[in-house]
Design a protein around this motif. Structure first.
Motif, short mmCIF file in Angstrom:
data_model
loop_
_atom_site.label_atom_id
_atom_site.label_comp_id
_atom_site.label_asym_id
_atom_site.label_seq_id
_atom_site.Cartn_x
_atom_site.Cartn_y
_atom_site.Cartn_z
N TYR A 56 0.83 -1.22 0.00
CA TYR A 56 0.00 0.00 0.00
C TYR A 56 0.86 1.27 0.00
O TYR A 56 1.92 1.31 0.63
N ALA A 57 0.34 2.29 -0.70
CA ALA A 57 0.98 3.60 -0.69
C ALA A 57 -0.02 4.66 -0.26
O ALA A 57 -1.10 4.79 -0.87
N VAL A 58 0.30 5.41 0.77
CA VAL A 58 -0.49 6.59 1.15
C VAL A 58 -0.37 7.59 -0.01
O VAL A 58 0.74 7.87 -0.48
N THR A 59 -1.52 8.13 -0.48
CA THR A 59 -1.54 8.80 -1.78
C THR A 59 -2.29 10.13 -1.78
O THR A 59 -3.40 10.23 -2.33
N PRO A 60 -1.73 11.19 -1.17
CA PRO A 60 -2.30 12.51 -1.41
C PRO A 60 -2.00 12.90 -2.87
O PRO A 60 -0.86 12.76 -3.31
N ARG A 61 -3.01 13.33 -3.61
CA ARG A 61 -2.78 13.53 -5.05
C ARG A 61 -1.63 14.52 -5.29
O ARG A 61 -0.65 14.21 -5.94
N PHE A 62 -1.79 15.73 -4.80
CA PHE A 62 -0.69 16.70 -4.72
C PHE A 62 -1.13 17.83 -3.81
O PHE A 62 -2.29 17.88 -3.38
N ALA A 63 -0.20 18.69 -3.47
CA ALA A 63 -0.46 19.68 -2.42
C ALA A 63 -1.68 20.54 -2.72
O ALA A 63 -2.42 20.93 -1.80
N ILE A 64 -1.92 20.82 -3.98
CA ILE A 64 -3.03 21.70 -4.34
C ILE A 64 -4.37 21.13 -3.91
O ILE A 64 -5.27 21.87 -3.49
N THR A 65 -4.52 19.82 -3.97
CA THR A 65 -5.83 19.20 -3.71
C THR A 65 -5.95 18.63 -2.30
O THR A 65 -6.91 17.88 -2.01
N SER A 66 -5.02 18.94 -1.43
CA SER A 66 -5.12 18.49 -0.03
C SER A 66 -4.97 19.66 0.92
O SER A 66 -4.05 20.47 0.78
N SER A 67 -5.86 19.72 1.89
CA SER A 67 -5.75 20.73 2.95
C SER A 67 -4.62 20.38 3.90
O SER A 67 -4.10 19.25 3.89
N ASP A 68 -4.26 21.34 4.73
CA ASP A 68 -3.25 21.06 5.77
C ASP A 68 -3.68 19.87 6.63
O ASP A 68 -2.85 19.02 6.95
#
Length: 435
Positions: free
Chosen positions: A197-209
């Motif tokens: 498994y990989a933890v996967t925030p798409r990129f900084a623009i689409t994730s809040s702090d």
């Protein structure tokens, strides 16, 4: 256990050939690869190993072909198969106009499974045996992918996209929901057979702090999992990140402040990096996935390989389908060479094939399992055909040594050059004579 013996030309890497020279790889003009069950038992010159093979064992003979480890793709999106070759946009517009509407369909488990089956079959056909894969925001997209991979016994790494802002409402989760969904998927799939498994925030623009903090929390709670995201792909993206995170030193620092840098963290692209970012990547053993077909297709820029080498930043190869334009690692190496040429840097053929095999395994910290043909490694390997097309056959007949043959293969080759793909000791793909 079943015993399989293959005889032919064999190539495998032991280290970066640019640093170790001839000690960085093993090459047998006439070699033997012995596979027992799902593991490699022995590899070496035919004259040394044939005597140890019992007389009643069938030896598979490969003439005018090259046996080598399966390719490793460190950045790819399985839900984006259907947006390959979409016209006319750069990154942010491309996401909004093509990617997001397509990913909406993955709320349907049946659609997700059909796409996962097609995707994995295309990867295997192209000689890729391991990949670091993005799902969508829907947990069922990842479940469908792992189910399809488990059926094939491929060693795959996948994760549910975490995305809670600057995307359509139908693709947004919340920080808490993304944490809970990811946690459940980790506990169900990470380390189950060959699935990771990989933890996967798409990129900084689409994730809040808050969501990035939750991603970091997952990495602390499950230290064996991976982390994948995007970094400095496009100049407009970089500018937007600076506006969204004014307290960060730079783009990478957004992730760093949330504990997302480690030896199992892979950042796709990394084209527009500063000196401080290179230093932090090196210090944390984080790596860059170089995606040349995507970088050219979306007009994102030319990665500076010489700078990565100088700064001692680990990097590997990614196709980035569907921003990338081919599943073929050979085609990806083709474009990588051209990008390097535009940067006045020579990417040698040996280094290119190292990056696509052992280099990828090292970036993923899986080189004890995959990426090279050594005893006790998992038996994932491919057979490349020196006569896949009339042009390749003619060109390779003029080559004087291994390096010339590898270079011609990576410039002229594609999925047609893959004669066979073996996964965990089983032949999952054999090219038809009609292909």
């Amino acid at each position: 256990m079943s015993l399989t013996v293959l005889r032919g030309e064999i190539l495998s890497f032991m280290d970066d050939p640019d640093k170790s020279g001839e000690q960085g790889y093993v090459h047998f003009h006439d070699g033997i690869l012995v596979v027992e069950g799902d593991k490699i038992k022995a590899v070496g010159p035919a004259e040394d190993l044939l005597s140890s093979v019992s007389a009643d064992t069938v030896v598979l003979e490969y003439q005018n072909k090259l046996i080598m480890p399966g390719f490793i793709d460190t950045h790819i999106h399985y839900p984006q198969v259907d947006v390959l070759a979409s016209y006319g946009e750069q990154l942010l517009e491309w996401l909004n106009n093509y990617t997001f509407p397509t990913e909406r369909q993955f709320s349907d488990p049946q659609h997700a499974r059909e796409t996962a089956d097609f995707f994995l079959d295309e990867l295997i056909k192209a000689g890729t045996t391991t990949a670091l894969v993005f799902g969508t925001v829907h947990p069922q997209s990842v479940e469908a992918f792992f189910e399809a991979s488990e059926l094939r016994n491929t060693r795959m790494i996948c994760g549910k996209v975490m995305m809670d802002r600057h995307a359509p409402d139908f693709l947004c989760d919340t920080a808490e929901a993304s944490y809970q969904d990811s946690k459940a998927l980790i506990e169900q799939w990470h380390g189950r057979g060959r699935q990771l498994y990989a933890v996967t925030p798409r990129f900084a623009i689409t994730s809040s702090d808050e969501q990035l903090q939750k991603a970091g929390q997952l990495l602390k709670e499950y230290p064996g999992v991976f982390m994948q995201t995007h970094l400095s792909e496009n100049t407009d993206e970089v500018d937007f990140v600076q506006k969204l995170f004014p307290g960060a030193c730079d783009y990478l620092d957004v992730y760093d402040q949330n504990g997302l840098l480690s030896g199992r963290s892979v950042f796709a692209h990394g084209i527009h990096l500063c000196e401080r970012e290179h230093a932090r990547l090196r210090e944390t053993e984080s790596s860059i996935s170089f995606c040349p077909t995507s970088n050219l297709f979306l007009g994102s820029g030319l990665l500076d390989l010489a700078q990565l080498e100088k700064e001692q930043v680990t990097y590997s190869m990614g196709t980035d389908v569907g921003g990338g334009t081919s599943f073929s690692m050979l085609q990806t190496l083709n474009e990588a060479y051209k990008v390097a040429q535009m940067r006045q840097y020579k990417l040698s053929p040996l280094k290119a094939f190292y990056l696509a095999t052992l280099g990828g395994a090292r970036a993923l910290k899986l080189d004890h399992l995959i990426g090279s043909l050594q005893p006790e490694r998992e038996a994932d390997f491919i057979v490349l055909d020196y006569a896949a097309t009339p042009l390749i056959k003619r060109r390779l007949s003029k080559c004087k040594n291994l390096e010339e043959r590898l270079f011609a293969l990576m410039i002229l080759g594609d999925d047609r050059s893959v004669a066979e793909t073996w996964v965990a000791g089983q032949c999952l793909y054999q090219r038809s004579q009609n292909d």
